[in-house]
Scaffold this motif. Structure first.
Motif, PDB file in Angstrom:
ATOM      1  N   SER A   1      64.687 -30.768 -31.175  1.00  0.00           N
ATOM      2  CA  SER A   1      64.119 -29.457 -31.489  1.00  0.00           C
ATOM      3  C   SER A   1      63.855 -28.556 -30.290  1.00  0.00           C
ATOM      4  N   ASN A   2      63.342 -29.069 -29.214  1.00  0.00           N
ATOM      5  CA  ASN A   2      62.984 -28.205 -28.090  1.00  0.00           C
ATOM      6  C   ASN A   2      64.202 -27.665 -27.353  1.00  0.00           C
ATOM      7  N   ALA A   3      65.153 -28.518 -27.052  1.00  0.00           N
ATOM      8  CA  ALA A   3      66.305 -28.114 -26.259  1.00  0.00           C
ATOM      9  C   ALA A   3      67.509 -27.743 -27.120  1.00  0.00           C
ATOM     10  N   GLN A   4      67.468 -28.025 -28.397  1.00  0.00           N
ATOM     11  CA  GLN A   4      68.575 -27.844 -29.324  1.00  0.00           C
ATOM     12  C   GLN A   4      69.836 -28.560 -28.827  1.00  0.00           C
ATOM     13  N   LEU A   5      69.631 -29.722 -28.218  1.00  0.00           N
ATOM     14  CA  LEU A   5      70.748 -30.553 -27.788  1.00  0.00           C
ATOM     15  C   LEU A   5      71.222 -31.385 -28.969  1.00  0.00           C
ATOM     16  N   PRO A   6      72.536 -31.555 -29.145  1.00  0.00           N
ATOM     17  CA  PRO A   6      73.051 -32.374 -30.242  1.00  0.00           C
ATOM     18  C   PRO A   6      72.433 -33.767 -30.212  1.00  0.00           C
ATOM     19  N   LEU A   7      72.161 -34.303 -31.386  1.00  0.00           N
ATOM     20  CA  LEU A   7      71.503 -35.603 -31.489  1.00  0.00           C
ATOM     21  C   LEU A   7      72.408 -36.581 -32.246  1.00  0.00           C
ATOM     22  N   PRO A   8      73.127 -37.434 -31.511  1.00  0.00           N
ATOM     23  CA  PRO A   8      73.958 -38.440 -32.179  1.00  0.00           C
ATOM     24  C   PRO A   8      73.105 -39.593 -32.701  1.00  0.00           C
ATOM     25  N   GLY A   9      73.633 -40.329 -33.684  1.00  0.00           N
ATOM     26  CA  GLY A   9      72.961 -41.524 -34.183  1.00  0.00           C
ATOM     27  C   GLY A   9      71.896 -41.281 -35.230  1.00  0.00           C
ATOM     28  N   VAL A  10      71.822 -40.087 -35.795  1.00  0.00           N
ATOM     29  CA  VAL A  10      70.852 -39.794 -36.849  1.00  0.00           C
ATOM     30  C   VAL A  10      71.429 -40.270 -38.179  1.00  0.00           C
ATOM     31  N   ALA A  11      70.664 -41.073 -38.907  1.00  0.00           N
ATOM     32  CA  ALA A  11      71.096 -41.557 -40.228  1.00  0.00           C
ATOM     33  C   ALA A  11      70.789 -40.471 -41.265  1.00  0.00           C
ATOM     34  N   ILE A  12      71.827 -40.018 -41.949  1.00  0.00           N
ATOM     35  CA  ILE A  12      71.712 -38.967 -42.957  1.00  0.00           C
ATOM     36  C   ILE A  12      72.024 -39.574 -44.319  1.00  0.00           C
ATOM     37  N   ARG A  13      71.117 -39.369 -45.255  1.00  0.00           N
ATOM     38  CA  ARG A  13      71.308 -39.859 -46.635  1.00  0.00           C
ATOM     39  C   ARG A  13      71.280 -38.642 -47.561  1.00  0.00           C
ATOM     40  N   ILE A  14      72.307 -38.523 -48.407  1.00  0.00           N
ATOM     41  CA  ILE A  14      72.389 -37.418 -49.363  1.00  0.00           C
ATOM     42  C   ILE A  14      72.315 -38.002 -50.762  1.00  0.00           C
TER      43      ILE A  14
END
Length: 129
Positions: A14-27
Motif C-alpha cells: 500500500s505505501n509504495a504501490q510496489l507489485p506484491l507477488p505471492g498473494v493468494a486470491i480466492r474468487i
C-alpha cells in the motif's frame, strides 16, 4: 448464461504501490441457495497480477429493458499474504464482454500491528441500472 466477462486483480504494497507477488486470491460466487461456490484460486505473479479469469455473466441483451433482472454476476474476492492484512471485496460486478480489474492495496503488519488477524472488508453495492 452463455456469455462471460473477465476479472483480473492487482496486489501491491500500500505505501509504495510496489507489485506484491505471492498473494493468494480466492474468487467465490454465492449460489441461489446461499452457499459459496469457489470459482478460482490463484497466486499473484511477480507483477502482482492474476487473471484474466473468465466468469459467466448474463447476456448483454437482457439488460436492455427494465425489469429483466440483474445484468451482471456478483463475485467476492479474498486476498491473503503472510505479513499483510487480509482483504475481502464483496459484490464485484462482472458484465458480459467486460474486463473488471480489482486493485488490492495490501497493508503490511509491521506498520499497523492492531490489524493482526483482521480482514478488511470492502462491500460493493449493486449498480442501479
Amino acid at each position: 448464461m452463455a456469455a462471460s466477462g473477465t476479472l483480473q486483480a492487482r496486489a501491491f504494497a500500500s505505501n509504495a504501490q510496489l507489485p506484491l507477488p505471492g498473494v493468494a486470491i480466492r474468487i467465490t460466487e454465492r449460489t441461489p441457495e446461499g452457499s459459496m461456490k469457489l470459482l478460482a484460486l490463484r497466486i499473484t505473479d511477480e507483477s502482482g497480477m492474476i487473471g484474466p479469469i473468465v466468469i459467466e455473466a448474463p447476456e448483454r441483451a437482457g439488460s436492455q429493458a427494465p425489469g429483466t433482472g440483474q445484468p451482471f454476476t456478483q463475485v467476492d474476492l479474498s486476498a491473503e499474504c503472510p505479513g499483510y492484512e487480509q482483504i475481502l471485496v464483496e459484490g464485484i460486478q462482472i458484465f458480459a464482454g467486460v474486463r473488471a480489474i480489482q486493485e488490492l492495496a495490501m497493508i503490511p503488519y509491521p506498520q499497523y500491528p492492531e490489524y493482526y488477524n483482521l480482514t478488511e472488508v470492502f462491500p460493493i453495492s449493486p449498480q442501479a441500472l
